[in-house]
Design an enzyme around this catalytic site. Structure first.
Site, PDB file in Angstrom:
ATOM      1  N   ARG A  30      -4.534  -5.570  12.475  1.00 42.16           N
ATOM      2  CA  ARG A  30      -3.905  -4.734  13.510  1.00 42.16           C
ATOM      3  C   ARG A  30      -3.855  -5.395  14.884  1.00 42.16           C
ATOM      4  O   ARG A  30      -2.945  -5.129  15.675  1.00 42.16           O
ATOM      5  CB  ARG A  30      -4.612  -3.377  13.586  1.00 42.16           C
ATOM      6  CG  ARG A  30      -4.127  -2.443  12.493  1.00 42.16           C
ATOM      7  CD  ARG A  30      -4.872  -1.151  12.420  1.00 42.16           C
ATOM      8  NE  ARG A  30      -4.319  -0.301  11.364  1.00 42.16           N
ATOM      9  CZ  ARG A  30      -4.998   0.630  10.721  1.00 42.16           C
ATOM     10  NH1 ARG A  30      -6.279   0.861  11.020  1.00 42.16           N
ATOM     11  NH2 ARG A  30      -4.419   1.353   9.783  1.00 42.16           N
ATOM     12  N   ASN A  48       4.855   9.145  -1.120  1.00 41.92           N
ATOM     13  CA  ASN A  48       3.973  10.256  -0.756  1.00 41.92           C
ATOM     14  C   ASN A  48       2.647   9.802  -0.153  1.00 41.92           C
ATOM     15  O   ASN A  48       1.700  10.582  -0.076  1.00 41.92           O
ATOM     16  CB  ASN A  48       3.703  11.127  -1.995  1.00 41.92           C
ATOM     17  CG  ASN A  48       4.975  11.783  -2.489  1.00 41.92           C
ATOM     18  OD1 ASN A  48       5.781  12.262  -1.691  1.00 41.92           O
ATOM     19  ND2 ASN A  48       5.177  11.767  -3.791  1.00 41.92           N
ATOM     20  N   ARG A  69      21.986 -10.029  39.399  1.00 37.32           N
ATOM     21  CA  ARG A  69      22.851  -8.861  39.556  1.00 37.32           C
ATOM     22  C   ARG A  69      22.884  -8.407  41.022  1.00 37.32           C
ATOM     23  O   ARG A  69      21.832  -8.071  41.597  1.00 37.32           O
ATOM     24  CB  ARG A  69      22.317  -7.728  38.678  1.00 37.32           C
ATOM     25  CG  ARG A  69      22.970  -6.396  38.878  1.00 37.32           C
ATOM     26  CD  ARG A  69      24.329  -6.345  38.247  1.00 37.32           C
ATOM     27  NE  ARG A  69      24.855  -5.001  38.285  1.00 37.32           N
ATOM     28  CZ  ARG A  69      26.137  -4.719  38.076  1.00 37.32           C
ATOM     29  NH1 ARG A  69      26.999  -5.678  37.802  1.00 37.32           N
ATOM     30  NH2 ARG A  69      26.546  -3.468  38.103  1.00 37.32           N
ATOM     31  N   GLU A 100       1.704  -0.484   9.997  1.00 34.66           N
ATOM     32  CA  GLU A 100       0.260  -0.783   9.917  1.00 34.66           C
ATOM     33  C   GLU A 100      -0.590   0.349  10.499  1.00 34.66           C
ATOM     34  O   GLU A 100      -1.608   0.126  11.144  1.00 34.66           O
ATOM     35  CB  GLU A 100      -0.054  -2.145  10.547  1.00 34.66           C
ATOM     36  CG  GLU A 100       0.513  -3.266   9.676  1.00 34.66           C
ATOM     37  CD  GLU A 100       0.036  -4.648   9.989  1.00 34.66           C
ATOM     38  OE1 GLU A 100      -1.160  -4.797  10.292  1.00 34.66           O
ATOM     39  OE2 GLU A 100       0.841  -5.571   9.917  1.00 34.66           O
ATOM     40  N   GLY A 101      -0.129   1.568  10.254  1.00 36.89           N
ATOM     41  CA  GLY A 101      -0.823   2.755  10.750  1.00 36.89           C
ATOM     42  C   GLY A 101      -0.173   3.237  12.024  1.00 36.89           C
ATOM     43  O   GLY A 101      -0.130   2.497  13.011  1.00 36.89           O
ATOM     44  N   THR A 102       0.377   4.461  12.022  1.00 38.92           N
ATOM     45  CA  THR A 102       1.034   4.969  13.228  1.00 38.92           C
ATOM     46  C   THR A 102       0.029   4.990  14.390  1.00 38.92           C
ATOM     47  O   THR A 102      -1.194   4.979  14.175  1.00 38.92           O
ATOM     48  CB  THR A 102       1.524   6.420  13.027  1.00 38.92           C
ATOM     49  OG1 THR A 102       0.371   7.248  12.791  1.00 38.92           O
ATOM     50  CG2 THR A 102       2.481   6.545  11.857  1.00 38.92           C
ATOM     51  N   LEU A 151       0.846  -1.196   0.000  1.00 41.18           N
ATOM     52  CA  LEU A 151       0.000   0.000   0.000  1.00 41.18           C
ATOM     53  C   LEU A 151       0.887   1.255   0.000  1.00 41.18           C
ATOM     54  O   LEU A 151       0.746   2.132  -0.857  1.00 41.18           O
ATOM     55  CB  LEU A 151      -0.910  -0.013   1.244  1.00 41.18           C
ATOM     56  CG  LEU A 151      -1.718   1.247   1.558  1.00 41.18           C
ATOM     57  CD1 LEU A 151      -2.768   1.494   0.464  1.00 41.18           C
ATOM     58  CD2 LEU A 151      -2.433   1.118   2.914  1.00 41.18           C
ATOM     59  N   GLU A 173       3.545   4.272  -0.198  1.00 40.81           N
ATOM     60  CA  GLU A 173       4.403   4.886  -1.222  1.00 40.81           C
ATOM     61  C   GLU A 173       5.137   6.069  -0.604  1.00 40.81           C
ATOM     62  O   GLU A 173       4.805   6.496   0.514  1.00 40.81           O
ATOM     63  CB  GLU A 173       3.545   5.386  -2.397  1.00 40.81           C
ATOM     64  CG  GLU A 173       2.825   4.264  -3.124  1.00 40.81           C
ATOM     65  CD  GLU A 173       1.971   4.773  -4.278  1.00 40.81           C
ATOM     66  OE1 GLU A 173       2.016   5.985  -4.586  1.00 40.81           O
ATOM     67  OE2 GLU A 173       1.248   3.951  -4.853  1.00 40.81           O
ATOM     68  N   GLY A 223      23.643  -0.572  32.502  1.00 44.11           N
ATOM     69  CA  GLY A 223      24.668  -0.624  31.451  1.00 44.11           C
ATOM     70  C   GLY A 223      24.612  -1.936  30.671  1.00 44.11           C
ATOM     71  O   GLY A 223      24.795  -1.956  29.443  1.00 44.11           O
TER      72      GLY A 223
END
Ligand code: COS
Length: 385
Positions: free
Chosen positions: A242, A128, A267, A363-365, A124, A126, A340
Site C-alpha cells: 500500500r 461479491n 497563460r 488496494e483497499g478503498t 483477490l 471477486e 478550460g
C-alpha cells in the site's frame, strides 16, 4: 527538499525519471486513447532491471526494498499512472511469493520475475468480495496431488498479460477468513482462462480482466504457506504494497503540479501571467505543500517497512490514504488552475485527474484504510490500558 538518498537510490530515481520522460511521456496520450498495454515500455523497464528492485540478489534481483520501489513508482507515476500501475501490480503479485514462498517456489519463480521475463498479477477481488475480502467464493478443493479451482476473479490488473498469478481461494468455505488459501497459478494451466477486458475511466494503459477458473488443476506444491493462511497472505501482501500506492499518489500529484505551474507562467489574462495572481499562487502553494507532505510520509513509511518492523498495517494505510487523497485534490486543482485548457485532452491534466481516482479505490478503498487505522488505534489504546 533533500531526502538524503544513497547513491544507489539516486541512480534508481534518475533511471526511472529518464525512462518516464523519454519513453512514457511521448506515448501516454496515445496509450490512454487506444486503451493499450505498454508492451514496449515494459521491455525497457525489464532491460533496465527495474522489475528486480525489491527482489533479493540471490534470486536475480537488485536486493533493495520498498523505498527504492517507491522511488521508481513515483517517477513513472509522474508521467503516467496507467504505466506505473502495470509496473507496480507486478510487485503486488510477487509479494505473496516473496513473503510466504518456500525456497523451491522462490527459486522457480523469482528470477524470471526479477528479469521482467514473466509478469505477475495478484487475484483477490471477486464480484461479491471487494472491501469484504473474506467473502470470496472461488473454491480450491484438494484432489490427490492437485487443488481444483473453481470461480471467477474480477478486475485483475495485468490479467491476461501476466504469466504468473497469485490467487486467493477458499479451501474451507465454512471457516470464513480462516478457510482461505493462496496459490501460484501459471497462465496456460488447463481450466484457467480470461474474461473480458474492462473499459475504465482512467489508467487505461493498464489492463484489467476477469480470471476464470473452471476445474483448474493446480499442483499441490503451488500452495503458498499452508491451507487456511490465504487471508493472512492477502493482508500481509496489501500491508507491504500500500505504501507503493502512496508513491503513485505522490508521482501523479507532482506531475499535475508541474503542468499547472508551467501553464500558469505562460497563460496571460488581464495583461499578466496568471501565476502573478495571488489566488493562483495560493492554490499552487497548497498543492506543493500537500505533495511534499505526502512524499515525506511515503518515504518515512517505506523506510519503516524496510526496517523489517512487524506493525506496518497502520503506517502503510496512512501513507496510502493521505497520499492518494492528496493526489485527487492536487490533480483536480491542476485542472482548475488551467481552467478550460485543463479540461481539454490537449493537456495531460484531465487524464491525471481521471487516473488519480483509482488510487482512492484500489488496494483497499480509502474508507477501508481508515477502518484499518481506526482498528489499530483501538488495539494500541487497549494495550496501553
Ligand atoms: N495482518 C495480519 N493478519 C491480519 C491482518 C493483517 N494486516 N488483517 C487482518 N488479519 C487477521 C485478523 O487478525 C483475523 O485473524 P483471526 O481470525 O485469527 O482473529 C483475520 O485476519 C480476519 O481479520 P478481520 O476480522 O479484521 O477481517 P475482516 O473480514 O473484518 O476484514 C478488512 C478486514 C476489511 C481490513 C479486510 O477485508 C480488507 O483489507 N479489505 C480490503 C481488501 C482490499 O484491499 N481489496 C483490494 C483488492 S486487492 S487490489
Amino acid at each position: 527538499m533533500d531526502y538524503f538518498f544513497t547513491e544507489e537510490q539516486k541512480m534508481i530515481q534518475e533511471l526511472a525519471r529518464q525512462i518516464a520522460e523519454e519513453k512514457v511521456v511521448p506515448v501516454r496520450a496515445e496509450l490512454d486513447e487506444k486503451e493499450e498495454f505498454p508492451h514496449e515500455i515494459m521491455k525497457v523497464l525489464a532491460q533496465s532491471d527495474m522489475f528486480g528492485i525489491f527482489i533479493p540478489e540471490e534470486y536475480g534481483g537488485l536486493g533493495m526494498g520498498a523505498l527504492e520501489l517507491c522511488i521508481a513508482v513515483e517517477e513513472l507515476s509522474r508521467a503516467c499512472l496507467g504505466v506505473s500501475t502495470s509496473y507496480a501490480a507486478n510487485a503486488l503479485g510477487t509479494y505473496p511469493i516473496l513473503l510466504f514462498g518456500t525456497e523451491e517456489q522462490k527459486k522457480k519463480y523469482l528470477p524470471d520475475i526479477a528479469s521482467g521475463k514473466r509478469l505477475v498479477a495478484f487475484a483477490l477481488t471477486e464480484a461479491n468480495a471487494g472491501s469484504d475480502a473474506a467473502g470470496i467464493q472461488t473454491t480450491a478443493k484438494k484432489d490427490g496431488d492437485y487443488y481444483i479451482l473453481n470461480g471467477t476473479k474480477q478486475w485483475i490488473t495485468n490479467g491476461g498479460e501476466a504469466e504468473i498469478y497469485t490467487v486467493i481461494a477458499m479451501t474451507d468455505p465454512s471457516r470464513g477468513a480462516r478457510g482461505a488459501s493462496a496459490f501460484i497459478v501459471e497462465k496456460g494451466t488447463p481450466g484457467f482462462s480470461f474474461g473480458k477486458k474492462e473499459k475504465k475511466m482512467g489508467i487505461r494503459a493498464s489492463v484489467t480482466r476477469e480470471l476464470i477458473f473452471d476445474n483448474c488443476k493446480v499442483p499441490k506444491e503451488n500452495i503458498l504457506g499452508r491451507e487456511g493462511m490465504g487471508f493472512i497472505v492477502a493482508m500481509k501482501t496489501l500491508d507491504q504494497s500500500r505504501v507503493g500506492v502512496g508513491a503513485q499518489g505522490v508521482g501523479v500529484a507532482q506531475g499535475a503540479l508541474d503542468e499547472a505551474i508551467r501553464f500558469a507562467r505562460q497563460r496571460v489574462q488581464f495583461g499578466k501571467p496568471v501565476i502573478s495572481f495571488q489566488a493562483v499562487q495560493h492554490m499552487l502553494a497548497d498543492m506543493a505543500t500537500l505533495t511534499e507532505a505526502a512524499r515525506s510520509l511515503v518515504y518515512s513509511v517505506a523506510r519503516y517497512v524496510d526496517s523489517g518492523a512487524k506493525d506496518i498495517s497502520k503506517p502503510s494505510a496512512m501513507a496510502k490514504v493521505f497520499a492518494t487523497d492528496v493526489a485527487m485534490k492536487v490533480t483536480t486543482d491542476a485542472v482548475q488552475v488551467m481552467g478550460g485548457s485543463g479540461y481539454m485532452r490537449e493537456y495531460p491534466v484531465e487524464k491525471m485527474m481521471r487516473d488519480a481516482k483509482i488510487l482512492q479505490i484500489y488496494e483497499g478503498t480509502n474508507q477501508i484504510q481508515r477502518n484499518v487505522i481506526g482498528q489499530e488505534l483501538i488495539k494500541e489504546a487497549a494495550r496501553k490500558g
